[in-house]
Design a protein around this motif. Structure first.
Motif, mmCIF file in Angstrom:
data_model
loop_
_atom_site.group_PDB
_atom_site.id
_atom_site.type_symbol
_atom_site.label_atom_id
_atom_site.label_comp_id
_atom_site.label_asym_id
_atom_site.label_seq_id
_atom_site.Cartn_x
_atom_site.Cartn_y
_atom_site.Cartn_z
ATOM 1 N N ASP A 108 17.400 34.390 -27.989
ATOM 2 C CA ASP A 108 17.192 34.187 -26.559
ATOM 3 C C ASP A 108 16.954 35.538 -25.874
ATOM 4 N N VAL A 109 15.754 36.042 -26.030
ATOM 5 C CA VAL A 109 15.403 37.358 -25.502
ATOM 6 C C VAL A 109 15.035 37.243 -24.021
ATOM 7 N N PRO A 110 15.539 38.142 -23.170
ATOM 8 C CA PRO A 110 15.094 38.149 -21.775
ATOM 9 C C PRO A 110 13.580 38.342 -21.694
ATOM 10 N N THR A 111 12.944 37.613 -20.836
ATOM 11 C CA THR A 111 11.490 37.726 -20.670
ATOM 12 C C THR A 111 11.169 38.203 -19.262
ATOM 13 N N TYR A 112 10.006 38.807 -19.133
ATOM 14 C CA TYR A 112 9.594 39.378 -17.851
ATOM 15 C C TYR A 112 8.202 38.873 -17.498
ATOM 16 N N SER A 113 8.018 38.621 -16.228
ATOM 17 C CA SER A 113 6.754 38.062 -15.752
ATOM 18 C C SER A 113 6.019 39.087 -14.887
ATOM 19 N N TYR A 114 4.879 39.536 -15.370
ATOM 20 C CA TYR A 114 4.006 40.397 -14.586
ATOM 21 C C TYR A 114 2.615 40.306 -15.190
ATOM 22 N N ASN A 115 1.632 40.733 -14.470
ATOM 23 C CA ASN A 115 0.249 40.606 -14.893
ATOM 24 C C ASN A 115 -0.106 41.713 -15.883
#
Length: 388
Positions: A56-63
């Motif tokens: 369960d790896v932290p994910t990041y949202s960006y373009n």
């Protein structure tokens, strides 16, 4: 305004946290857009720190766009430059943020950008103290820096180094470095509840000094073991204190052998490296972070420890020292060539002569401005300043 950020590796989670925060502030404006070009997935030297797919790896949202889904070392200069130039031409940025001066492909992109009237912000990690610096290489950097419109620096020492190379102080747009404070603090707090049980399971002491990082030469780890041995021989509380190494590297066998020669027994423990978001689980079993490196552009593990409220003992040659390590408040600064200094401060902790409670509070206070949100806001203001 169209912002293009060129970054080396997608794996760099601390940067992803900042990019996500930057994306959030950019999205609040109708006149700004951003794109991050990640050149490669990871570096071979950090391959062992990649997380398994089912974790369960932290994910990041960006373009962002990943240009090459393999290791950075396997991508040639021509491949990098060709891919970068193709995407830059398609995106048509007003400002480009380059990762650093050491990548020939990005230096070629710098030249192309200047010919086409595009502003360039250079990221700089280096300090004057992390290596001996003189001669042709410094003159070359001075030339490259003179072509840049602004700089994002990893702290005050990094900024001072750039200024020493002829850059105007007004071009320094950022002097900070950040990790994902929120995630790290959350993991630490959860792990803290099982501190005693986990210490028993791993056969650790009640209190522990900890080093986190690669077990390699410039980290100066033999000195740490020697200093710990000397402190243990002098402290009446030695049986309550251990030394914990979290990481892997070519010096592991020699460090284990050194521990045996010094007859430190089970007071020194070596644990294999963990993904970044699991590091706080081990910090929760520890009391003081020690980073005795002879060279360190910044030292993000200091951020991680202070986010978790740990006091720190840090070498004066680590870039973060001036900004984060307030001597006597958040921790102590040592000369990496003076082992007796390290022994002295280890003893202070072992003999309960340090106000750890106030140091924990100070660590949390001083690290708060070094968050992804704060860094992202300053980055945006820097981009706007350069464009205007």
């Amino acid at each position: 305004m169209r912002i293009l950020i060129v970054h080396n590796i997608l794996w760099a989670h601390y940067k992803s946290a900042v990019f996500q925060s930057l994306q959030q502030v950019v999205d609040q404006r109708s006149d700004v857009s951003m794109l991050v070009l990640q050149i490669a997935r990871n570096e071979r030297s950090r391959a062992g720190l990649e997380s398994e797919p089912d974790v369960d790896v932290p994910t990041y949202s960006y373009n962002y766009e990943l240009l090459f889904d393999w290791y950075l070392e396997d991508v040639s200069v021509s491949e990098r430059f060709t891919a970068l130039l193709r995407r830059v031409r398609a995106y048509k940025p007003d400002v480009i943020n380059l990762t650093g001066y050491y990548d020939p492909a990005q230096l070629l992109l710098l030249g192309w950008a200047k010919l086409n009237g595009i502003r360039v912000i250079m990221q700089n990690e280096s300090t004057a103290a992390d290596h001996e610096r003189s001669g042709l290489k410094e003159r070359f950097k001075r030339f490259i820096f003179s072509r840049c419109d602004g700089f994002f620096c990893f702290g005050s020492q990094s900024a001072d180094y750039v200024i020493r190379l002829g850059v105007s102080p007004e071009k320094i747009l950022l002097k900070k470095n950040a990790v994902d404070n929120t995630t790290l603090r959350s993991v630490y707090q959860r792990a803290l509840r099982q501190r005693s049980e986990q210490q028993q399971a791993l056969a650790l002491r009640q209190h522990n000094f900890i080093f986190v990082g690669r077990l390699i030469e410039f980290k100066n780890l033999p000195m740490l073991i020697d200093a710990f041995a000397a402190a243990s021989a002098q402290s009446p509380n030695a049986n309550s204190w251990g030394l914990l190494f979290l990481g892997d590297g070519v010096e592991r066998d020699s460090l284990v052998a050194q521990t045996a020669r010094l007859k430190l027994g089970n007071s020194v423990t070596f644990l294999s490296g963990k993904p970044w978001f699991k590091v706080p689980e081990i910090l929760a079993l520890s009391d003081v972070l020690v980073l005795p490196s002879r060279s360190e552009p910044w030292g993000l593990v200091v951020n991680e420890a202070m986010v978790c409220g740990l006091p720190v003992i840090v070498s004066a040659r680590c870039g973060c020292v001036i900004d984060l390590v307030h001597h006597g408040q958040t921790g102590f600064v040592i000369d990496p060539d003076q082992p007796t200094q390290l022994t002295h401060w280890l003893l202070k902790f072992m003999n309960q002569e340090v106000d750890v409670v106030s140091m924990k509070k100070a660590a949390e206070t001083y690290i708060a401005p070094y968050s992804p949100d704060a860094v992202a806001e300053e980055m945006l203001q820097g981009f706007l300043k350069i464009k205007n």
